[in-house]
Design a protein around this motif. Structure first.
Motif, short mmCIF file in Angstrom:
data_model
loop_
_atom_site.label_atom_id
_atom_site.label_comp_id
_atom_site.label_asym_id
_atom_site.label_seq_id
_atom_site.Cartn_x
_atom_site.Cartn_y
_atom_site.Cartn_z
N ALA A 159 30.26 -6.69 -25.30
CA ALA A 159 29.04 -6.04 -25.79
C ALA A 159 27.98 -7.12 -26.00
O ALA A 159 28.19 -8.07 -26.73
N LYS A 160 26.86 -6.97 -25.32
CA LYS A 160 25.81 -7.99 -25.41
C LYS A 160 24.68 -7.52 -26.33
O LYS A 160 24.19 -6.40 -26.20
N TYR A 161 24.32 -8.41 -27.21
CA TYR A 161 23.21 -8.17 -28.14
C TYR A 161 22.04 -9.04 -27.69
O TYR A 161 22.22 -9.95 -26.85
N MET B 25 24.33 -7.76 -39.80
CA MET B 25 25.00 -9.01 -39.42
C MET B 25 24.26 -9.74 -38.31
O MET B 25 24.28 -10.96 -38.24
N GLU B 26 23.62 -9.00 -37.42
CA GLU B 26 22.75 -9.64 -36.43
C GLU B 26 21.37 -9.78 -37.04
O GLU B 26 20.77 -8.78 -37.44
N THR B 27 20.89 -11.00 -37.14
CA THR B 27 19.54 -11.17 -37.68
C THR B 27 18.55 -10.66 -36.64
O THR B 27 18.87 -10.55 -35.46
N VAL C 280 22.67 -3.34 -30.74
CA VAL C 280 22.02 -3.89 -31.92
C VAL C 280 23.09 -4.06 -33.01
O VAL C 280 23.88 -3.15 -33.26
N GLY C 281 23.09 -5.24 -33.61
CA GLY C 281 24.12 -5.57 -34.60
C GLY C 281 23.79 -5.11 -36.00
O GLY C 281 23.65 -5.89 -36.91
N GLY C 282 23.66 -3.81 -36.14
CA GLY C 282 23.35 -3.23 -37.45
C GLY C 282 21.86 -3.15 -37.66
O GLY C 282 21.10 -4.04 -37.26
N PHE D 237 20.26 -0.39 -40.36
CA PHE D 237 20.09 0.10 -41.74
C PHE D 237 18.62 0.29 -42.09
O PHE D 237 18.25 0.20 -43.26
N TYR E 258 23.30 1.12 -32.60
CA TYR E 258 23.46 0.02 -33.56
C TYR E 258 24.61 0.26 -34.53
O TYR E 258 24.72 -0.38 -35.56
N GLY E 259 25.48 1.22 -34.19
CA GLY E 259 26.66 1.37 -35.03
C GLY E 259 27.16 2.78 -35.20
O GLY E 259 28.35 3.04 -35.02
#
Lengths: 777, 156, 277
Positions: A23-25, A198-200, A247-249, A251, A486-487
């Protein structure tokens, strides 16, 4: 056919990619020659910029450009245009971007950042929302009156720190209090906190010679970026292409636009070369937008028999130094300000105020976790004054069909669901009858607290979603949509809905995991727990579109009227004799007769959706409809409190939510638990601590604490299913909601345990000790 | 005495393969793995050792690759998530819903995999200690606990 | 990402280490000894420390010892906190090491690195202070063995070019009844609000603290108060709180007043727990 549509647990489509590193971000796209942009950020919360000395940094080999606010006339805001992407002449928060270095790599860019010297002349700071509205407060934006408003319903007050005010006037507040036998009043303080995805946040940009701008970003709003970049920089919208991979989160924190503007400016400064900008964790916490802070004063009255009569509320939303999404948060609070309770007389002011704190954006729950803490604490206080069971008190005051909400929307079973059923189920789940405070020896107390929640969305009234369907020659389907993964597995949800509608195997449906605005139809933003509703409706329309086309073509081939046909398991068959059928694969790229003659062509499906029946709220009374429906629920937290140490641990956390109809049960449960876990963090530890000069002190995960493994309670999650008739398969959004009532339930449990009124967050042991003892030995 | 000055070509043993990389002594392993070998499974989350998203295995033990100089890893066996080939914890993470956004997943997988290898029968407190090194912001951690217990018990 | 260059040396002997350090120093390269590196790397990244060379001592056999030599336990400065907890020769030290940072970090942080940390807690020194450990220090004149109190005053005070090789602890301390209490603001993994640990030896309780002041310490007068059997437990606690009130810090993790409250409780709890041992 195996059941693969809705109502069954489905493994997310991208599962394998996420356990193998495939999985690429955004930041995983590493191209040769890409330059690095890095920010210089403010070390003062409020100061005039006297001088920015870039001489030394500019002379560093490999530094390609340095941009400051002086080279940039842009002023941006999604609702009110008040924020320069790089501070101009003054800084208004600690961590604000001041300059942007573009260099060959991160190594050089970082060196250059250390070499840029900024001279400040400190200004007095506004360090809390209540300070912001005090007489004689320092004014953060002296030009507030000349800022352009982007939407019709933002009401800045020039000469003050108030960038927006929303109000609710329903019934007769004087009369309501007159009829009240008991009135409780309290003040609440909730500082800002952060998303800590977790991903900035990160973005990449490139400008081609023909003017095409390519942006890749960790964002919840690819189409929003396209629109805003083209608007802010005066570009043709078709020339701005935005791509968002996994996308790493999010929120909510990735729904705003910030780094994308800087990325464009950086690329532009180096002749359009490809650049990347990556937030360090420290920047992600303070420089990029955070979660709102809140102060509130609430007065709540009830009759002796426990019926709520009147409520008066003043909420101060700490929007930080710039408005960004703050006014929408203020509106969301106003819309649902009473909690899910029937109160005829409501007076509410929500002021969105500037402070010298980091600016804010959406955060899971969109303001609801904050005000719900206040309301649900009030409900508990009043129930105890009335010597009523807090659960019963909530039940007898629950909104019911034909009641009206604070914005005077009529409640129906469909648009509201069944809160009473949720409370009843919760009572069983958490063993409420056991009692809410038990001394269990060794100075330990076991205590329970509960809270109710409700939330509607606060989208603009004309937001859209869309879906394209194409077929592979083997009859399988490609689903192309504009929502971001993103989740919460919304891509999988879309596939489930399509699978259900077409009665086909979900494994034969392929969904684009990335979004590219050039190819993917617009989806508003992947926010507000509205994706299932909006995208789901678009999927259903697209499915209907292909069914119609397939039947029409099959009708010609089979020489029968289309209405005689049915679709299932990648076949079109004659209802009266299913043995007569055609396979999808024979139709989806056109039908070829035996002699080679062919008809039709590819079956291309499209489905479009626009929000309807949503209004701009009345400025004076707040009357109007903000979202299509509510999701309601009841939550409880059980803790073990140590009377001597003022410490506590979580034993249980429970949620019962009205999900309308559960589309993916295990996923739903996991989303709710994830929200609860975050809620426990907000309740127990997460916040910004500010220094006396407005500087944020918790800028790394060393001091900004989130929940960790092993600190969590036993989770209990159940659902009530009251159909939401307008939704795809009657489902309600639930992705955010697990967080909303948890801080309040924790506050109520601890207040019971401690026998003190805990009206601030987060509830760390020292805070509890200070409130209980006055902070003296 | 081994020494390294300026940029040099060195060899790293990653996922059972030997790779040439160009490093300077101040390079941290996370960046070398990502930027030079394209092993982007290790993620930057804080670059301060607090979040665990960049965890890799060094000779079988979890290490936060943001706080290890590449030069320290020479001669050691490095395992990244890309080197996990159908190990039980990957299946367990899928079946137990142990991730949502997936960003922290590589780090958690490697910690769990190392735990199961080094301590096949850990008491709960040891599971807690090992897994407290990482942050997941999406799940409730319960799912991750279920996944690791599923492989420790042999269920998966 | 560290945004400056430095040279890396990994000597194989103590002498090589000292020699190269002094040479680099002479060349103006501001060398530092390097153990686990976690602190140096994170500080270098944010620009709060810089150095021109690192001398990694992890390959020096004398720094890697972990085990018994006659009546003493030897702990090399380059062993990791995980090495300490896994071997578990000294339960109090294991407890201490097991509560510093997180488990993964414990595999990287070295014993010597923690003792020499610029961060104020240096919790692994507490068991050493309590056991009058002896430290072996390498320097230009070779090895020197010194009593901990001679070189550890608030922090490790070594001369330029010197580094810690190992600590040795008399075996008799390893079996003494002990206590380890780490109180944090809220989280298990965090810097200490207060870490109090101690031993009971011949009926006398020794105690040392980290987190309470801006340095770890063990003080004779505090121990005397703690052991003053003419006073009730809570009176002793009050007296200690009073005596320390000048040094107790106030920071992001807790106010001085709250620390005093926690300290008082902690001392009473410790005395209650130890009274029958």
């Amino acid at each position: 056919m195996p059941k693969t549509g809705i109502g069954v647990t489905v493994i997310r489509k991208e599962a394998c990619n996420k356990v193998t590193g495939d999985a690429k971000y955004t930041n995983d796209f590493i191209s040769v020659g890409i330059l690095t942009a890095k920010m210089v950020t403010s070390t003062c919360a409020h100061a005039a910029i006297k001088k920015i000395d870039i001489a030394q940094a500019s002379s560093l080999p490999g530094v390609r450009a340095i941009i400051t606010g002086d080279n940039c006339s842009v002023i941006y805001g999604p609702l009110l245009e008040d924020r320069p992407p790089l501070a101009h002449k003054k800084v208004r928060y600690y961590g604000e971007p001041i300059a942007l270095v573009v260099a060959d790599n991160e190594f050089i860019a970082s060196q250059a950042v250390f070499l840029i010297k900024v001279e400040y002349e400190p200004l007095p700071v506004v360090n809390s929302p209540s300070e912001a509205i005090r007489q004689g407060a320092v004014i953060l934006h002296e030009n507030l009156g000349s800022y352009k408003t982007v939407v019709e319903d933002v009401y800045p007050k020039p000469g003050t720190n108030i960038c927006d005010q929303k109000q609710i006037r329903k019934g007769d507040i004087q009369k309501g209090f007159f009829e009240s036998d008991i009135i409780e009043e309290a003040r609440f303080i909730l500082p800002q906190s952060d998303h800590i995805a977790m991903e900035t946040r990160t973005a990449q940009a490139k400008i081609n010679a023909d003017g095409t701008v390519f942006i890749r970003s960790a964002s919840q709003a690819p189409h929003g970026i396209k629109k805003e970049i083209s608007k802010v920089f005066g570009l043709e919208e078709g020339k701005v292409i935005v791509e968002v991979p996994f996308v790493g989160g999010g929120f909510g924190g990735k729904a705003s636009i910030q780094l994308e503007l800087l990325a464009y400016m950086a690329s532009k400064a180096v002749g359009g070369r490809e650049i990347k900008i990556i937030n360090s964790r420290e920047n992600d916490i303070v420089t990029s937008p955070c979660r709102m802070g809140l102060e509130a004063i609430i007065k709540l009255g009830a009759s002796k028999d426990g019926k709520l009569k009147a409520i008066q509320m003043t909420y101060l939303v700490d929007t930080g130094a710039y408005s960004d999404t703050g006014p929408r948060l203020a509106r969301a609070i106003a819309v649902d300000c009473t909690g899910p309770y029937n109160i005829d007389n409501v007076w509410c002011d929500v002021l969105c105020v500037y402070t010298n704190h980091p600016y804010v954006t959406a955060f899971r729950g969109f303001g609801h976790a904050s005000y719900t803490f206040c309301i649900e604490r009030m409900i508990d206080k009043l129930a105890r004054r009335l010597q009523m069971d807090p659960a019963e008190f909530r039940k007898i005051n629950s909104l019911l069909p034909n009641h009206t909400t604070p914005t005077q929307v009529k409640v129906t079973e469909s648009n509201f669901g069944n809160l009473v059923a949720c409370i009843d189920k919760l009572k069983t789940l958490i063993n409420w009858e056991e009692g809410d405070r038990l001394e269990i020896g060794n100075d330990k107390i076991k205590a329970k607290g509960m809270a109710c929640l409700w939330k509607t969305s606060n989208s603009p009234p004309d937001e859209v979603s869309g879906v394209f369907l194409t077929f592979n020659e083997d009859g399988s389907i490609n689903l192309n949509c504009g929502c971001v993964e993103y989740g919460p597995a919304m891509k999988t949800t879309a596939a489930q809905i399509l699978s259900e509608k077409l009665k086909m195997d979900i494994n034969r449906i392929y969904v684009n995991m990335d979004v590219n605005t050039k190819y993917s139809p617009k989806h508003w933003k992947t926010v507000a727990s509205m994706t299932t509703f909006m995208l789901g409706r678009a999927v259903l329309r697209a499915a209907e579109d292909v069914i119609r086309q397939l039947k029409s073509l099959a009708a010609v081939v089979l020489r029968c009227p289309p209405e005689n046909l049915e679709v299932e398991d990648e076949k079109i068959y004659v209802k009266s004799d299913p043995a007569i059928f055609l396979n999808f694969k024979d139709l989806v790229h056109g039908y070829k007769y035996n002699n080679g003659n062919s008809v039709e062509g590819q079956i291309l499906g499209r489905g479009s959706f626009i929000m309807s029946d949503i209004n701009v709220l009345d400025k004076e009374t707040g009357k109007g409809k903000a979202g299509p429906y509510w999701t309601v629920g009841a939550q409880a937290v059980e803790i073990e409190f140590d009377k001597k140490e003022y410490t506590y641990r979580f034993i249980k956390a429970a949620t019962v939510m009205d999900a309308g109809n559960l589309l993916n049960p295990s996923m739903a449960e996991s989303l709710v638990k994830g929200g609860m876990c975050m809620g426990l963090g907000l309740g127990s530890r997460e916040c910004f601590n500010y220094g006396p000069e407005g500087e944020v002190l918790d800028t790394s995960l060393r001091s900004y604490k989130v929940m960790h493994f092993g600190e969590t309670p036993q989770y209990l999650v159940e659902f009530v299913e009251t159909p939401q008739l307008d939704s795809p398969y009657e489902a309600r959004g639930i992705a955010e909601h697990g967080i909303i009532g948890i801080p309040a339930a924790l506050g109520n449990a601890l207040s019971v345990a401690v026998q003190a009124e805990l009206d601030e967050l987060p509830l760390v042991p020292e805070t509890i000790w200070r409130i209980k003892t006055g902070g003296v030995l | 005495m081994y020494s390294l000055k300026g940029k040099n070509i060195v060899q790293l043993n990653v996922n059972k393969e030997i790779h040439d990389v160009v490093i300077r002594p101040s390079d941290v392993l996370l960046n070398t793995l990502r930027d030079q070998l394209g092993l982007t499974g290790a993620k930057p989350g804080c670059e301060n050792g607090d979040c665990g998203a960049c965890t890799v295995l060094i000779d079988g033990w979890p290490v936060k690759s943001c706080l290890m100089l590449t030069v320290e890893a020479l001669g050691k066996k490095i395992t990244t998530v890309e080197g996990l080939k159908n190990v039980p914890i990957q299946k367990a993470f899928i079946e137990k819903f142990a991730f949502q956004c997936g960003y922290c997943t590589s780090g958690f997988l490697l910690v769990c995999h190392a735990l199961a290898t080094i301590h096949p029968y850990p008491p709960d407190i040891v599971i807690d200690e090992w897994l407290q090194s990482n942050i997941c912001r999406c799940t409730s951690y319960e799912e991750i606990g279920n996944a690791v217990r599923a492989i420790l018990s042999g269920e998966i | 990402m560290i945004s400056f260059d430095f040279e890396y040396y990994r000597p194989d002997t103590l002498k090589e280490a000292v020699d190269i350090f002094l040479k680099l120093d002479k060349e103006g390269k501001s060398p530092v000894y390097y153990g686990g590196g976690t602190e140096l790397i994170s500080m270098a990244r944010v620009g709060s420390q810089s150095f021109g060379a690192v001398v990694d001592i992890k390959n020096i056999p004398e720094c890697k010892v972990l085990g018994f030599n006659a009546d003493t336990l030897c702990l090399g400065s380059a062993i990791t906190l995980s090495d300490i907890t896994e071997a578990n020769y000294f339960p109090l030290l294991s407890k201490t090491a097991g509560r510093i940072a997180d488990h993964t970090m414990q595999g990287k942080i070295t014993f010597g690195g923690n003792l020499a940390s610029t961060i104020i807690y240096r919790e692994t020194v507490l068991p050493l202070l309590l056991t009058n450990a002896r430290l072996t220090v390498a320097g230009k004149n070779g090895l020197a063995e010194v009593e901990i109190g001679q070189v550890f005053k608030e922090r490790l005070r070594l001369q330029k070019g010197e580094f810690l090789v190992k600590a040795t602890i008399d075996k008799k301390f390893l079996i003494a009844p002990y206590f380890h209490v780490k109180k944090t603001k809220n989280e298990k993994i965090d810097y200490p609000l207060i870490t109090a640990e101690g031993l009971k030896l011949d009926g006398y309780v020794r105690i040392a603290f980290s987190g309470l002041a801006s340095y770890p310490f063990r003080e004779a007068n505090i121990e005397n108060m703690l052991n003053d059997s003419s006073l009730e437990f809570s009176q002793r606690a009050d007296k200690i709180v009073q005596a320390l009130s000048g040094v107790i810090t106030s920071d992001l993790y807790g106010s001085a007043e709250y620390r005093k409250y926690v300290l008082k409780n902690t001392i009473v709890n410790i005395l209650e727990t130890l009274k029958d041992q």
